[in-house]
Design a protein around this motif. Sequence first.
Motif, short mmCIF file in Angstrom:
data_model
loop_
_atom_site.label_atom_id
_atom_site.label_comp_id
_atom_site.label_asym_id
_atom_site.label_seq_id
_atom_site.Cartn_x
_atom_site.Cartn_y
_atom_site.Cartn_z
N CYS A 140 19.29 1.12 -3.39
CA CYS A 140 18.89 0.34 -4.57
C CYS A 140 19.45 0.95 -5.84
O CYS A 140 19.99 0.25 -6.71
N ARG A 141 19.35 2.27 -5.96
CA ARG A 141 19.84 2.93 -7.17
C ARG A 141 21.36 2.80 -7.27
O ARG A 141 21.90 2.54 -8.35
N ARG A 142 22.05 2.99 -6.14
CA ARG A 142 23.51 2.96 -6.13
C ARG A 142 24.04 1.59 -6.57
O ARG A 142 25.02 1.48 -7.28
N TRP A 143 23.34 0.53 -6.14
CA TRP A 143 23.82 -0.82 -6.43
C TRP A 143 23.06 -1.49 -7.58
O TRP A 143 23.27 -2.67 -7.86
N ASP A 144 22.16 -0.74 -8.21
CA ASP A 144 21.40 -1.30 -9.32
C ASP A 144 20.55 -2.51 -8.88
O ASP A 144 20.54 -3.56 -9.54
N ILE A 145 19.92 -2.34 -7.74
CA ILE A 145 19.05 -3.39 -7.19
C ILE A 145 17.61 -2.91 -7.37
O ILE A 145 17.33 -1.72 -7.21
N LEU A 146 16.71 -3.82 -7.69
CA LEU A 146 15.32 -3.40 -7.89
C LEU A 146 14.61 -3.24 -6.54
O LEU A 146 14.83 -4.01 -5.61
N LEU A 147 13.76 -2.22 -6.48
CA LEU A 147 12.99 -1.98 -5.26
C LEU A 147 11.54 -2.41 -5.47
O LEU A 147 10.85 -1.90 -6.36
N ILE A 148 11.12 -3.39 -4.68
CA ILE A 148 9.73 -3.88 -4.76
C ILE A 148 9.00 -3.45 -3.50
O ILE A 148 9.42 -3.78 -2.38
N VAL A 149 7.93 -2.68 -3.66
CA VAL A 149 7.10 -2.34 -2.49
C VAL A 149 5.89 -3.26 -2.48
O VAL A 149 5.12 -3.30 -3.45
N ASP A 150 5.76 -4.02 -1.41
CA ASP A 150 4.59 -4.88 -1.23
C ASP A 150 3.52 -4.05 -0.54
O ASP A 150 3.53 -3.87 0.67
N ASP A 151 2.60 -3.53 -1.37
CA ASP A 151 1.52 -2.68 -0.85
C ASP A 151 0.20 -3.45 -0.76
O ASP A 151 -0.88 -2.87 -0.84
N VAL A 152 0.33 -4.77 -0.59
CA VAL A 152 -0.85 -5.63 -0.54
C VAL A 152 -1.78 -5.22 0.61
O VAL A 152 -2.99 -5.14 0.44
N GLN A 153 -1.18 -4.93 1.77
CA GLN A 153 -2.01 -4.55 2.93
C GLN A 153 -2.05 -3.04 3.16
O GLN A 153 -3.08 -2.48 3.49
N ALA A 154 -0.91 -2.38 2.99
CA ALA A 154 -0.83 -0.95 3.31
C ALA A 154 -1.33 -0.07 2.16
O ALA A 154 -1.56 1.13 2.35
N GLY A 155 -1.51 -0.67 0.98
CA GLY A 155 -1.95 0.11 -0.18
C GLY A 155 -3.45 0.29 -0.22
O GLY A 155 -4.16 -0.03 0.73
N CYS A 156 -3.93 0.81 -1.37
CA CYS A 156 -5.37 1.05 -1.58
C CYS A 156 -5.96 1.92 -0.48
O CYS A 156 -7.08 1.68 -0.02
N GLY A 157 -5.17 2.90 -0.02
CA GLY A 157 -5.70 3.91 0.90
C GLY A 157 -5.60 3.59 2.38
O GLY A 157 -5.96 4.39 3.22
N ARG A 158 -5.12 2.41 2.71
CA ARG A 158 -5.10 2.02 4.13
C ARG A 158 -4.36 3.05 5.00
O ARG A 158 -4.76 3.32 6.13
N THR A 159 -3.28 3.62 4.47
CA THR A 159 -2.53 4.59 5.28
C THR A 159 -2.91 6.05 4.98
O THR A 159 -2.31 6.97 5.50
N GLY A 160 -3.89 6.24 4.09
CA GLY A 160 -4.31 7.60 3.70
C GLY A 160 -4.29 7.77 2.19
O GLY A 160 -5.31 7.66 1.52
#
Length: 419
Positions: A229-249
């Motif tokens: 993403c950085r090399r090509w100037d592409i934006l990185l979007i992390v969809d943490d809708v399910q895995a976020g808010c502590g689900r993985t620790g």
Amino acid sequence: KTVTDMSVFEALESEVRSYCRSFPTIFDKARGYKLWDTQGREFIDFFAGAGALNYGHNNSRIKSKLIDYLTDDHVVHSLDMATVAKESFLKRFQDVILSPRGMDYKVMFPGPTGANTVESALKLARKVTGRQTVISFTKAFHGMTLGALAVTGNAFKRKGAGVPLHHAVSMPYDQYHENVDSLTLLERYLEDDGSGVDLPAAIILETVQGEGGINVAGSEWLKQVEQICRRWDILLIVDDVQAGCGRTGPFFSFEEAGIQPDMVCLSKSIGGYGLPFAITLIKPELDQWAPGEHNGTFRGHNLAFVAATEALSYWETDELTQDILRKGEKVRLALEEMAAKHPELQTDVRGRGLMQGISFASEGFADRVCQAAFQRGLIMETSGPDSEVAKVMPPLTIDDEGLDKGLSILEESIQAAKQ
Ligand code: PMP
């Protein structure tokens, strides 16, 4: 009059209904990791409202804040006016989540659901970069609105709407097998001027694919995606809708990998109490929205702000993370033991934290396991393109007694599904 059979739903609700087919009873009460139906049957919850109830049902700490707020006649609406509840949430999120992690993000309220946060991120990525294509991964799930659907790697969900992977390129998400081919493919695609396909605006990914079958991306793979993403100037979007808010620790699922997404999508458990709520985190320099350019009626409900603010108390120390990791390990070991007892089922156990799954090779087997579990008082969902994975996602606050009981019902259910 209490409804006690499913006929009302069959007669009056659309055919599209799904969870009431998987769990055919009428739920009435719930507390912590338990639910009760109208006939008083008790269920252990290994589903947690599809990840929206990380702090359990009717969490008493959060409930008392909601009751106080309502008792005192505070403002209850969800237009994006400034309110005391919204101010408290913004400050608390900054103090408890962003500042301690050295993160710098503006917070956007994109609407009440996971799909809304994904839509806002896709739209902003296209606006900021002036590009249209978005790269997503096979088996990804990002929501059912048209934009989110266009980056969802599930033809069944897309077909009815006639949404092809139109402005999206779907890349294999197979890091789980330690296969770096997906990244080679990605680089090749980006380098291919002759393809006539424009440089993408963004790459969107889940660090653990929830609906796609509990497919875990390794930290190294995530770092490499970030570098691309950085090399090509592409934006990185992390969809943490399910895995976020502590689900993985940890609070964010990508913390371990040490990556810094340009945008982060949160929903489900960010509302704390199962209330509809979503936020989009945006790097400040990308916050190029014109005022009102992406607005609507439900932009952060004040009741959800109250619940979400109280839920953040769980993140003031490291205690919950450590407990999730400990319980996740326990689930993992239990699933591996079950797998070892039934080699003929060709199982695979995978996951992170309290987002674990066990896949079964034989078609329909995971569905039968979940049905057998339901009959025995355990609520579990399947995931994966062929519903081949039985998912273990209890509330993060579940105690060991509940976890042990649920796991032993699961073990019985695997045995039962073989008959
Ligand atoms: N992204 C991910 C990773 C999800 O798991 C989901 C819901 N399962 C969504 C987006 C969509 O969220 P919602 O159903 O609230 O629109």
